[in-house]
Design a protein around this motif. Structure first.
Motif, PDB file in Angstrom:
ATOM      1  N   VAL A 125      33.032   7.098   5.845  1.00  0.00           N
ATOM      2  CA  VAL A 125      33.243   8.533   6.061  1.00  0.00           C
ATOM      3  C   VAL A 125      32.702   9.347   4.886  1.00  0.00           C
ATOM      4  O   VAL A 125      32.190  10.453   5.080  1.00  0.00           O
ATOM      5  CB  VAL A 125      34.738   8.836   6.308  1.00  0.00           C
ATOM      6  N   THR A 126      32.773   8.794   3.687  1.00  0.00           N
ATOM      7  CA  THR A 126      32.243   9.489   2.512  1.00  0.00           C
ATOM      8  C   THR A 126      30.746   9.746   2.677  1.00  0.00           C
ATOM      9  O   THR A 126      30.259  10.834   2.346  1.00  0.00           O
ATOM     10  CB  THR A 126      32.489   8.673   1.227  1.00  0.00           C
ATOM     11  N   LEU A 127      30.031   8.786   3.199  1.00  0.00           N
ATOM     12  CA  LEU A 127      28.597   8.954   3.455  1.00  0.00           C
ATOM     13  C   LEU A 127      28.373  10.068   4.476  1.00  0.00           C
ATOM     14  O   LEU A 127      27.498  10.924   4.300  1.00  0.00           O
ATOM     15  CB  LEU A 127      27.995   7.640   3.952  1.00  0.00           C
ATOM     16  N   LYS A 128      29.174  10.090   5.523  1.00  0.00           N
ATOM     17  CA  LYS A 128      29.048  11.136   6.540  1.00  0.00           C
ATOM     18  C   LYS A 128      29.323  12.517   5.942  1.00  0.00           C
ATOM     19  O   LYS A 128      28.626  13.480   6.237  1.00  0.00           O
ATOM     20  CB  LYS A 128      30.016  10.873   7.699  1.00  0.00           C
ATOM     21  N   GLU A 129      30.351  12.586   5.087  1.00  0.00           N
ATOM     22  CA  GLU A 129      30.680  13.870   4.443  1.00  0.00           C
ATOM     23  C   GLU A 129      29.538  14.347   3.550  1.00  0.00           C
ATOM     24  O   GLU A 129      29.230  15.541   3.517  1.00  0.00           O
ATOM     25  CB  GLU A 129      31.978  13.738   3.654  1.00  0.00           C
ATOM     26  N   ARG A 130      28.908  13.410   2.836  1.00  0.00           N
ATOM     27  CA  ARG A 130      27.766  13.778   1.987  1.00  0.00           C
ATOM     28  C   ARG A 130      26.605  14.297   2.834  1.00  0.00           C
ATOM     29  O   ARG A 130      25.923  15.246   2.448  1.00  0.00           O
ATOM     30  CB  ARG A 130      27.323  12.602   1.129  1.00  0.00           C
ATOM     31  N   ARG A 131      26.372  13.668   3.966  1.00  0.00           N
ATOM     32  CA  ARG A 131      25.309  14.139   4.860  1.00  0.00           C
ATOM     33  C   ARG A 131      25.607  15.553   5.348  1.00  0.00           C
ATOM     34  O   ARG A 131      24.718  16.405   5.389  1.00  0.00           O
ATOM     35  CB  ARG A 131      25.161  13.191   6.051  1.00  0.00           C
ATOM     36  N   GLN A 132      26.853  15.796   5.710  1.00  0.00           N
ATOM     37  CA  GLN A 132      27.216  17.145   6.169  1.00  0.00           C
ATOM     38  C   GLN A 132      26.980  18.165   5.059  1.00  0.00           C
ATOM     39  O   GLN A 132      26.510  19.269   5.316  1.00  0.00           O
ATOM     40  CB  GLN A 132      28.691  17.196   6.622  1.00  0.00           C
ATOM     41  N   GLN A 133      27.305  17.801   3.825  1.00  0.00           N
ATOM     42  CA  GLN A 133      27.096  18.722   2.703  1.00  0.00           C
ATOM     43  C   GLN A 133      25.612  19.048   2.518  1.00  0.00           C
ATOM     44  O   GLN A 133      25.254  20.180   2.198  1.00  0.00           O
ATOM     45  CB  GLN A 133      27.701  18.155   1.412  1.00  0.00           C
ATOM     46  N   VAL A 134      24.756  18.065   2.709  1.00  0.00           N
ATOM     47  CA  VAL A 134      23.309  18.303   2.620  1.00  0.00           C
ATOM     48  C   VAL A 134      22.893  19.310   3.687  1.00  0.00           C
ATOM     49  O   VAL A 134      22.167  20.275   3.406  1.00  0.00           O
ATOM     50  CB  VAL A 134      22.513  16.987   2.777  1.00  0.00           C
ATOM     51  N   LEU A 135      23.360  19.107   4.909  1.00  0.00           N
ATOM     52  CA  LEU A 135      22.987  20.007   6.012  1.00  0.00           C
ATOM     53  C   LEU A 135      23.545  21.413   5.800  1.00  0.00           C
ATOM     54  O   LEU A 135      22.886  22.400   6.126  1.00  0.00           O
ATOM     55  CB  LEU A 135      23.477  19.437   7.345  1.00  0.00           C
ATOM     56  N   LEU A 136      24.745  21.494   5.236  1.00  0.00           N
ATOM     57  CA  LEU A 136      25.378  22.805   5.016  1.00  0.00           C
ATOM     58  C   LEU A 136      24.659  23.642   3.963  1.00  0.00           C
ATOM     59  O   LEU A 136      24.920  24.841   3.842  1.00  0.00           O
ATOM     60  CB  LEU A 136      26.849  22.620   4.631  1.00  0.00           C
ATOM     61  N   GLN A 137      23.726  23.043   3.226  1.00  0.00           N
ATOM     62  CA  GLN A 137      22.913  23.797   2.271  1.00  0.00           C
ATOM     63  C   GLN A 137      22.011  24.785   3.010  1.00  0.00           C
ATOM     64  O   GLN A 137      21.563  25.774   2.424  1.00  0.00           O
ATOM     65  CB  GLN A 137      22.049  22.846   1.425  1.00  0.00           C
ATOM     66  N   ASN A 138      21.731  24.504   4.270  1.00  0.00           N
ATOM     67  CA  ASN A 138      20.874  25.373   5.074  1.00  0.00           C
ATOM     68  C   ASN A 138      21.745  26.401   5.790  1.00  0.00           C
ATOM     69  O   ASN A 138      22.674  26.041   6.503  1.00  0.00           O
ATOM     70  CB  ASN A 138      20.098  24.533   6.091  1.00  0.00           C
ATOM     71  N   PRO A 139      21.464  27.699   5.626  1.00  0.00           N
ATOM     72  CA  PRO A 139      22.289  28.729   6.253  1.00  0.00           C
ATOM     73  C   PRO A 139      22.233  28.719   7.789  1.00  0.00           C
ATOM     74  O   PRO A 139      23.080  29.333   8.435  1.00  0.00           O
ATOM     75  CB  PRO A 139      21.723  30.042   5.693  1.00  0.00           C
ATOM     76  N   ASN A 140      21.267  28.013   8.356  1.00  0.00           N
ATOM     77  CA  ASN A 140      21.162  27.936   9.815  1.00  0.00           C
ATOM     78  C   ASN A 140      21.935  26.753  10.391  1.00  0.00           C
ATOM     79  O   ASN A 140      21.760  26.400  11.554  1.00  0.00           O
ATOM     80  CB  ASN A 140      19.696  27.845  10.252  1.00  0.00           C
ATOM     81  N   TYR A 141      22.786  26.129   9.567  1.00  0.00           N
ATOM     82  CA  TYR A 141      23.569  24.985  10.028  1.00  0.00           C
ATOM     83  C   TYR A 141      25.058  25.276   9.921  1.00  0.00           C
ATOM     84  O   TYR A 141      25.533  25.764   8.892  1.00  0.00           O
ATOM     85  CB  TYR A 141      23.248  23.738   9.195  1.00  0.00           C
ATOM     86  N   THR A 142      25.776  24.997  10.980  1.00  0.00           N
ATOM     87  CA  THR A 142      27.234  25.038  10.964  1.00  0.00           C
ATOM     88  C   THR A 142      27.728  23.724  11.553  1.00  0.00           C
ATOM     89  O   THR A 142      27.010  23.055  12.298  1.00  0.00           O
ATOM     90  CB  THR A 142      27.804  26.208  11.781  1.00  0.00           C
ATOM     91  N   THR A 143      28.953  23.372  11.223  1.00  0.00           N
ATOM     92  CA  THR A 143      29.484  22.101  11.697  1.00  0.00           C
ATOM     93  C   THR A 143      30.903  22.252  12.213  1.00  0.00           C
ATOM     94  O   THR A 143      31.630  23.163  11.810  1.00  0.00           O
ATOM     95  CB  THR A 143      29.439  21.038  10.580  1.00  0.00           C
ATOM     96  N   HIS A 144      31.260  21.359  13.126  1.00  0.00           N
ATOM     97  CA  HIS A 144      32.617  21.306  13.679  1.00  0.00           C
ATOM     98  C   HIS A 144      33.063  19.853  13.677  1.00  0.00           C
ATOM     99  O   HIS A 144      32.290  18.965  14.044  1.00  0.00           O
ATOM    100  CB  HIS A 144      32.651  21.851  15.107  1.00  0.00           C
ATOM    101  N   LYS A 145      34.293  19.641  13.260  1.00  0.00           N
ATOM    102  CA  LYS A 145      34.835  18.286  13.249  1.00  0.00           C
ATOM    103  C   LYS A 145      35.835  18.177  14.399  1.00  0.00           C
ATOM    104  O   LYS A 145      36.845  18.882  14.417  1.00  0.00           O
ATOM    105  CB  LYS A 145      35.523  17.991  11.927  1.00  0.00           C
ATOM    106  N   ALA A 146      35.533  17.320  15.346  1.00  0.00           N
ATOM    107  CA  ALA A 146      36.433  17.066  16.469  1.00  0.00           C
ATOM    108  C   ALA A 146      35.932  15.851  17.219  1.00  0.00           C
ATOM    109  O   ALA A 146      34.780  15.446  17.069  1.00  0.00           O
ATOM    110  CB  ALA A 146      36.471  18.274  17.405  1.00  0.00           C
ATOM    111  N   MET A 147      36.799  15.294  18.008  1.00  0.00           N
ATOM    112  CA  MET A 147      36.411  14.166  18.846  1.00  0.00           C
ATOM    113  C   MET A 147      35.871  14.706  20.160  1.00  0.00           C
ATOM    114  O   MET A 147      36.438  15.627  20.735  1.00  0.00           O
ATOM    115  CB  MET A 147      37.603  13.248  19.097  1.00  0.00           C
ATOM    116  N   LEU A 148      34.784  14.149  20.629  1.00  0.00           N
ATOM    117  CA  LEU A 148      34.156  14.604  21.862  1.00  0.00           C
ATOM    118  C   LEU A 148      35.122  14.527  23.030  1.00  0.00           C
ATOM    119  O   LEU A 148      35.100  15.369  23.915  1.00  0.00           O
ATOM    120  CB  LEU A 148      32.899  13.783  22.138  1.00  0.00           C
TER     121      LEU A 148
END
Length: 110
Positions: free
Chosen positions: A40-63
């Motif tokens: 999960v730490t790796l996934k969180e780091r990936r999300q942080q990289v993507l969040l550097q871009n202002p055109n990216y937003t994220t949601h955490k939930a189960m499909l």
């Protein structure tokens, strides 16, 4: 600007797909359950990289949770806007898929 929704955005494929789409100028909404299928730490780091871009937003939930909400909406009003939006999203996904596959194959060609 075109908007896309990517499930599994913190996973290996989803992360790289999001990066590619952002580079192409898309507005990307990422969606990931952040399950412990792998680190999960790796996934969180990936999300942080993507969040550097202002055109990216994220949601955490189960499909599955989203699916339950969608089914409830459909059962309450079967002819609702949900159905037409679903068709529209599917058509957009098909168009986007062709573009992204072309970019991925170009990127992999050496």
């Amino acid at each position: 600007m075109r908007k896309v929704f990517v499930t599994g955005s913190a996973g290996f494929i989803g992360f790289h797909l999001c990066k590619l789409l952002l580079e192409e100028g898309f507005i990307v909404t990422g969606f990931d359950g952040m399950t412990d299928y792998y680190d999960v730490t790796l996934k969180e780091r990936r999300q942080q990289v993507l969040l550097q871009n202002p055109n990216y937003t994220t949601h955490k939930a189960m499909l599955e949770d989203v699916a339950v909400c969608a089914i409830r909406t459909k059962l309450q009003n079967p002819t609702s806007l949900y159905i037409s939006r679903h068709k529209q999203a599917y058509a957009t996904a098909l168009k986007t898929r062709a573009h992204v596959l072309n970019r991925i194959s170009s990127a992999l060609s050496i």
